[in-house]
Scaffold this active site. Structure first.
Site, short mmCIF file in Angstrom:
data_model
loop_
_atom_site.label_atom_id
_atom_site.label_comp_id
_atom_site.label_asym_id
_atom_site.label_seq_id
_atom_site.Cartn_x
_atom_site.Cartn_y
_atom_site.Cartn_z
NE ARG A 188 -54.90 -20.95 20.37
CZ ARG A 188 -54.56 -19.98 21.23
NH1 ARG A 188 -55.49 -19.27 21.82
NH2 ARG A 188 -53.28 -19.69 21.47
CG ASP A 235 -57.08 -31.72 32.80
OD1 ASP A 235 -56.22 -32.50 32.35
OD2 ASP A 235 -56.95 -30.48 32.75
NE ARG A 243 -49.87 -22.93 32.72
CZ ARG A 243 -48.94 -23.75 32.26
NH1 ARG A 243 -47.93 -24.09 33.04
NH2 ARG A 243 -48.98 -24.23 31.05
CG HIS A 274 -57.68 -14.25 20.36
ND1 HIS A 274 -57.38 -15.37 19.61
CD2 HIS A 274 -57.04 -14.43 21.54
CE1 HIS A 274 -56.60 -16.16 20.31
NE2 HIS A 274 -56.38 -15.61 21.49
CD GLU A 287 -59.09 -16.24 16.80
OE1 GLU A 287 -57.93 -15.90 17.08
OE2 GLU A 287 -59.85 -16.79 17.61
CG ASP A 313 -61.33 -13.46 23.69
OD1 ASP A 313 -61.71 -12.35 23.25
OD2 ASP A 313 -60.15 -13.69 23.99
P1 NAD Z 1 -52.51 -25.58 30.63
O1 NAD Z 1 -51.59 -26.43 29.81
O2 NAD Z 1 -52.07 -25.12 31.98
O3 NAD Z 1 -53.92 -26.32 30.82
C1 NAD Z 1 -54.54 -27.04 29.83
C2 NAD Z 1 -55.20 -28.23 30.49
O4 NAD Z 1 -55.95 -28.95 29.48
C3 NAD Z 1 -54.21 -29.22 31.10
O5 NAD Z 1 -54.54 -29.48 32.46
C4 NAD Z 1 -54.36 -30.47 30.23
O6 NAD Z 1 -54.18 -31.68 30.96
C5 NAD Z 1 -55.79 -30.33 29.75
N1 NAD Z 1 -56.06 -31.13 28.57
C6 NAD Z 1 -55.23 -31.50 27.57
N2 NAD Z 1 -55.87 -32.30 26.69
C7 NAD Z 1 -57.12 -32.45 27.16
C8 NAD Z 1 -58.26 -33.16 26.69
N3 NAD Z 1 -58.20 -33.88 25.58
N4 NAD Z 1 -59.39 -33.08 27.41
C9 NAD Z 1 -59.44 -32.35 28.55
N5 NAD Z 1 -58.40 -31.65 29.04
C10 NAD Z 1 -57.26 -31.70 28.35
O7 NAD Z 1 -52.86 -24.33 29.70
P2 NAD Z 1 -53.48 -22.93 30.15
O8 NAD Z 1 -52.39 -21.96 30.48
O9 NAD Z 1 -54.53 -23.18 31.16
O10 NAD Z 1 -54.13 -22.44 28.76
C11 NAD Z 1 -55.24 -23.15 28.19
C12 NAD Z 1 -55.53 -22.64 26.80
O11 NAD Z 1 -56.01 -21.30 26.86
C13 NAD Z 1 -54.30 -22.52 25.88
O12 NAD Z 1 -53.98 -23.75 25.25
C14 NAD Z 1 -54.73 -21.49 24.87
O13 NAD Z 1 -55.31 -22.14 23.75
C15 NAD Z 1 -55.81 -20.69 25.59
N6 NAD Z 1 -55.45 -19.28 25.80
C16 NAD Z 1 -56.25 -18.32 25.26
C17 NAD Z 1 -55.96 -16.97 25.44
C18 NAD Z 1 -56.85 -15.86 24.90
O14 NAD Z 1 -56.42 -14.70 24.79
N7 NAD Z 1 -58.11 -16.10 24.59
C19 NAD Z 1 -54.79 -16.60 26.15
C20 NAD Z 1 -54.00 -17.62 26.71
C21 NAD Z 1 -54.34 -18.95 26.52
#
Ligand code: NAD
Length: 317
Positions: free
Chosen positions: A236, A176, A156, A284, A265, A260
């Site tokens: 992360r 991905d 996403r 963050h 943390e 970020d």
């Molecule tokens: P999502 O599940 O929609 O997308 C994650 C993508 O990573 C998926 O398409 C998945 O297939 C892919 N993936 C999984 N394992 C993989 C690998 N080994 N190699 C490559 N790709 C791989 O999640 P999202 O909503 O896009 O969120 C992504 C990340 O963002 C979350 O897991 C979270 O850690 C982080 N996040 C950070 C903040 C912040 O404030 N900084 C806020 C929200 C989310």
């Protein structure tokens, strides 16, 4: 009973817990030290956490838990395998912050491209007033159009960041494990990790923290990157081997990093990245605009309400 272990960052006072209060007896702690986790959960059946860890030991010590809600997208704070074994659903908030986090990745990137705050500081310090020319710049300025953005994790947030990159005239390379080939077009294609590393001017991390992704930015992978690459991490901290990134920033192999998130943390005073050059660390906050926190609160309440009605939504296990 519903217990929120660390509610302060979601709601420092500008939102309301009303939605949860309507679902049962409710206690909310601003934050919880590890030594208090078990006693505060007590015999609560619904436990809500943001970043307070829920380990296998905690789940064993609190057999009353029937539901775990994570006030975030990333749910690595919960021992999900142990929760599954105990039959406890773990529910996250998958979509609340997609646009905010993608926007923030670009806030970091645009800061690196233009050094807005650095330049604004020099103006306030009088440098422009004293300048013999109509302008000056103290840092390299970079145009994104025509550059290549490598996005690791094209889910996403990755896709939302990809759309912004395309709007800036960048070419997007995505890596991905799961690929939606329908997304491919003239300006976006899926590639292998190695191809992404070697061809990208900017690399942005949007994959979750899994064993397979931990330390994905390490010295071997950095060596495969273009010289003067820019790295953005809004996902992360442990995706990055921080010593390796600090070394690469110091050598100039990595031109700049916008982070970020970091390994621990809040950031530790001796984190090697604090002294690394061209490293822009924010606390963050990508997820935290009010609009996005409102969505998060509403979805967290809906998740628990659905569970109480017998249909579990946004379950990750
Ligand atoms: P999502 O599940 O929609 O997308 C994650 C993508 O990573 C998926 O398409 C998945 O297939 C892919 N993936 C999984 N394992 C993989 C690998 N080994 N190699 C490559 N790709 C791989 O999640 P999202 O909503 O896009 O969120 C992504 C990340 O963002 C979350 O897991 C979270 O850690 C982080 N996040 C950070 C903040 C912040 O404030 N900084 C806020 C929200 C989310």
């Amino acid at each position: 009973m519903i217990v929120v272990l660390d509610g302060y960052t979601l709601n420092p006072g500008d939102l309301s817990w009303d939605g949860f209060e309507k679902l049962g007896e409710f206690v909310c702690y601003d934050r919880t030290e590890s030594s208090d986790i078990i006693s505060r959960i007590g015999d609560a059946d619904a436990v809500i956490t943001n970043k307070t860890p829920l380990t296998a030991e905690t789940l064993k010590a609190c057999p009353g838990i029937k539901y775990i809600g994570v006030l975030a997208t990333g749910y690595n704070v919960v021992d999900v395998a142990a929760a599954s074994k105990a039959g406890i659903p773990v529910c996250n908030i998958p979509t609340y912050g997609t646009t905010a986090v993608a926007q923030f990745a670009f806030a970091q990137l645009l800061n690196i491209c233009h050094h807005i705050q650095d330049h604004a500081n020099t103006v306030k310090e009088g440098k422009w007033t004293a300048c013999p020319d109509f302008c000056y710049w103290d840092f390299p300025l970079t145009e994104l159009a025509g550059k290549t953005m490598g996005i690791i994790g094209y889910g996403r947030i990755g896709q939302a960041a990809g759309k912004i990159a395309q709007a800036f005239g960048m070419k997007v390379l995505a890596y991905d494990e799961y690929q939606n080939k329908d997304l491919e077009c003239e300006t976006m294609e899926y590639v292998s990790l190695d191809a992404l590393l070697s061809a990208s001017d900017v690399i942005s991390l949007h994959c979750p923290l899994f064993e397979s992704t931990e330390g994905i930015i390490n010295k071997d992978n950095i060596a495969k990157m273009k010289d003067a690459v820019i790295i953005i991490n809004t996902s992360r901290g442990p995706l990055v081997v921080e010593q390796d990134l600090a070394d690469a920033l110091r050598s100039g192999k990595v031109r700049a990093a916008g982070l970020d998130v970091v390994s621990t943390e809040p950031i530790k005073a001796d984190n090697v990245l604090l002294k690394a050059p061209n490293c822009f660390i924010t606390p963050h906050i990508a997820w935290a605009p009010l609009e996005s926190r409102k969505r998060l609160m509403n979805i967290a309440v809906e998740n628990l309400s659905s569970f109480q009605k017998g249909t579990v939504t946004n379950r990750v296990n």
